[in-house]
Design an enzyme around this catalytic site. Structure first.
Site, PDB file in Angstrom:
ATOM      1  N   GLU A  28       0.887  -1.250   0.027  1.00  0.00           N
ATOM      2  CA  GLU A  28      -0.016  -0.014  -0.002  1.00  0.00           C
ATOM      3  C   GLU A  28       0.974   1.238   0.016  1.00  0.00           C
ATOM      4  O   GLU A  28       0.829   2.084   0.883  1.00  0.00           O
ATOM      5  CB  GLU A  28      -1.067  -0.218   1.180  1.00  0.00           C
ATOM      6  CG  GLU A  28      -1.916  -1.244   1.006  1.00  0.00           C
ATOM      7  CD  GLU A  28      -3.358  -1.107   2.041  1.00  0.00           C
ATOM      8  OE1 GLU A  28      -3.360  -0.076   2.734  1.00  0.00           O
ATOM      9  OE2 GLU A  28      -4.261  -1.897   1.457  1.00  0.00           O
ATOM     10  N   GLU A  40      -5.076  -8.656  -0.752  1.00  0.00           N
ATOM     11  CA  GLU A  40      -5.710  -8.502   0.598  1.00  0.00           C
ATOM     12  C   GLU A  40      -7.268  -8.258   0.045  1.00  0.00           C
ATOM     13  O   GLU A  40      -7.602  -7.156  -0.790  1.00  0.00           O
ATOM     14  CB  GLU A  40      -5.429  -7.367   1.177  1.00  0.00           C
ATOM     15  CG  GLU A  40      -4.080  -7.263   1.873  1.00  0.00           C
ATOM     16  CD  GLU A  40      -3.888  -6.093   2.776  1.00  0.00           C
ATOM     17  OE1 GLU A  40      -4.728  -5.473   3.262  1.00  0.00           O
ATOM     18  OE2 GLU A  40      -2.542  -5.822   2.966  1.00  0.00           O
TER      19      GLU A  40
HETATM   20  O1  AHR Z   1      -5.518  -5.955   6.591  1.00  0.00           O
HETATM   21  C1  AHR Z   1      -5.385  -4.997   7.459  1.00  0.00           C
HETATM   22  C2  AHR Z   1      -4.644  -3.665   6.532  1.00  0.00           C
HETATM   23  O2  AHR Z   1      -5.521  -3.615   5.605  1.00  0.00           O
HETATM   24  C3  AHR Z   1      -3.377  -4.071   6.156  1.00  0.00           C
HETATM   25  O3  AHR Z   1      -2.274  -3.984   7.118  1.00  0.00           O
HETATM   26  C4  AHR Z   1      -3.127  -2.879   5.003  1.00  0.00           C
HETATM   27  O4  AHR Z   1      -2.447  -3.461   3.921  1.00  0.00           O
HETATM   28  C5  AHR Z   1      -4.764  -2.944   4.736  1.00  0.00           C
HETATM   29  O5  AHR Z   1      -4.962  -1.510   4.920  1.00  0.00           O
END
Ligand code: AHR
Length: 517
Positions: free
Chosen positions: A198, A321
């Site tokens: 991110e 994710e």
């Molecule tokens: O999964 C939780 C968080 O969500 C992670 O650390 C981040 O990459 C995303 O914003």
């Protein structure tokens, strides 16, 4: 992390390949067996474990001295459950944590390791007792491929390349010798490397142009001219529908420096008003499913950009994710993201995995957030107790698709209508494994209505079939430590296989997986 994104339903509807039939009719699904259909990479069924809340400490890792049976400090019951799941890969150590993590703090004698503050997740002290050796040894035990998300946001090219040498170099350089001194003779086989996480947010709030340059620099020093180490380098990808991010990365990064580009997208009611994980209204259920189904539109749009710069699909889309994100359970640390997991989450998992399967020509890996006690977890723990969530059961039922050949499907879905808005009620994907078994995973997200479905399997010459179903009385149903088996799959016999048609009725909010030969 997602920002608030109002969903435009017309887009959701238009961008799905399926169209919609009148309710109350049987839905016909055509199965298109095709020689050039892609193989569904097993890595689509991957997981993610971050140093966040009780995912690692008090979840996976209880320490060697714990009363809870463990292997080198990792709970044996969790190991067994993940092996049963056929977990193909595990992403670690973050997430946002990754760009604060200095790997040397987590190797060597545990008592000598420095502590740090986990600034993104509750400001708690991280004692680094679970480090690289613990993680990579665990992956070996699980027979899962490690996916190391390495620090770019607060690190250096030197720290990054030393990490690679520490982990993968046989011997003869200071870092490999340091690993051997720390008790591991053979290098580990680590192919998947994330170059930051991110980077548009917690990884450094970078602009895509700046990150593209940083990525090029890091990727260059990871290996030699020909990537003879065969590393699979994954660029930190877009947040949801930030198409410009993908555009810039695909345009600016030479194709010999990149194997995968990531995408993060979570499902929720409203980003700023997430609502309870287990006490939610149908309105909130409907909104969550709207964001979950949007994954199809996101993959199509990011893929279209990738196709422009990479028509031969050399670079993969990695959804590293995804999952449902709600308010934390009452009384728990808001920074720990601990939430319950209901049939709503089973619906998110079933539909999202079908979307990934159906886009397996470009989506080659995905990682559910997160494995234990965080967000849409497959496992929850409380002291010595442990339970498998509805999401776990869906992932286990669907593992039959891992590395199987996609059988593309075509159908017209009936609508799930709520308060004047509509979503496609049905989601389907199908595959054929190496032994010739065919698998059909079918989801009905409709909270109120059953839907009859007829699969035209004439060309597949099927003789017999067995099936499993996951459903429950209420969409809010979930497993608790006192009743850990309230929601679990059972055999489903209520189908007909006759005259080249497989016919069944899917109850409201249910997932069915059929295996046929
Ligand atoms: O999964 C939780 C968080 O969500 C992670 O650390 C981040 O990459 C995303 O914003």
């Amino acid at each position: 992390m997602n920002k608030v994104k109002p969903i435009n339903l017309s887009l959701v509807v238009v961008l799905l390949t399926i169209t919609f039939s009148l309710n109350g009719q049987t839905t016909s699904v055509e199965i298109k067996s095709s020689a050039d259909a892609p193989v569904i990479s097993k890595h689509i069924y991957g997981h993610f474990a971050e140093h966040l809340g009780r995912c690692i400490y008090g979840g996976l890792y209880v320490g060697e001295d714990s009363k809870i049976p463990n292997k080198d400090g990792v709970r044996q019951d969790i190991i067994d459950a993940l092996i049963e799941l056929k977990i193909p890969n595990l992403r670690w150590p973050g997430g946002c944590f990754a760009d604060t993590y200095h790997w040397k703090d987590g190797v060597g004698p545990k008592e000598d390791r420095p502590s740090m503050v986990n600034k993104w997740w509750g400001n708690v002290v991280e004692d680094n007792s679970f480090g690289t050796h613990d993680f990579l040894n665990l992956c070996e035990v699980l027979d899962a491929e490690p996916y190391l998300a390495a620090n770019v946001g607060s690190s250096t090219v030197q720290e990054f390349t030393e990490y690679i040498q520490y982990v993968t170099r046989e011997e003869g350089v200071p870092m490999s010798d340091y690993r051997i001194e720390n008790g591991r003779k053979e290098p580990w086989n680590v192919k998947f490397w994330g170059v930051g996480n991110e980077m548009w947010g917690c990884g450094g709030h970078m602009r895509p142009e700046h990150y593209a340059d940083i990525y090029r620099q890091y990727a260059t020093f990871m290996t030699d001219w020909s990537n003879s180490d065969d590393f699979y380098r994954i660029a930190s990808g877009a947040n949801v529908d930030d198409y410009n991010w993908t555009e810039v990365l695909m345009r600016e990064i030479p194709k010999n420096l990149i194997e995968g580009v990531a995408l993060h997208s979570y499902s929720f009611v409203e980003w700023n008003d997430k609502g309870s994980a287990k006490d939610f209204t149908e309105e909130q259920y409907f909104s969550t499913m709207k964001t979950a189904l949007r994954m199809d539109e996101l993959i199509r749009n990011h893929t279209a950009i990738m196709d422009k710069y990479d028509p031969n699909k050399r670079v993969d889309l990695i959804v590293d994710e995804w999952g449902g994100w709600y308010q934390v359970e009452e009384g728990t640390n808001p920074g720990f993201l601990y939430q319950q997991n209901t049939m709503r989450d089973a619906m998110i998992a079933g539909t999202t995995l079908n979307i990934f399967n159906n886009h397996s020509d470009r989506v080659k890996m995905a990682n559910l957030a997160q494995t234990v006690n965080v967000l849409q977890a497959v496992i929850l723990t409380q002291d010595e107790k442990m339970l498998l969530t509805p999401t776990y059961h869906v992932m286990r039922m669907y593992n039959v698709h891992q590395d199987a050949k996609l059988l593309p499907v075509e159908f017209t879905s009936p609508l799930y209508v709520h308060n004047g808005e509509a979503l496609p009620a049905l989601s389907v994907s199908a595959s054929e494994d190496n032994s010739g078994n065919k698998h059909f995973s079918l989801v009905n997200i409709d909270a109120k209505k059953e839907h009859e479905i007829e699969l035209n399997v004439d060309g597949l010459k099927l003789k017999n079939a067995v099936a499993q179903i996951l459903t429950s009385k209420r969409v809010q149903d979930h497993n608790t430590f006192d009743n850990p088996e309230k929601v679990k799959p059972i055999e489903f016999k209520d189908f007909k296989l006759k005259n080249g048609k497989l016919t069944l009725t899917l109850p409201p909010f249910s997932v069915v997986v059929v295996e046929a030969k």
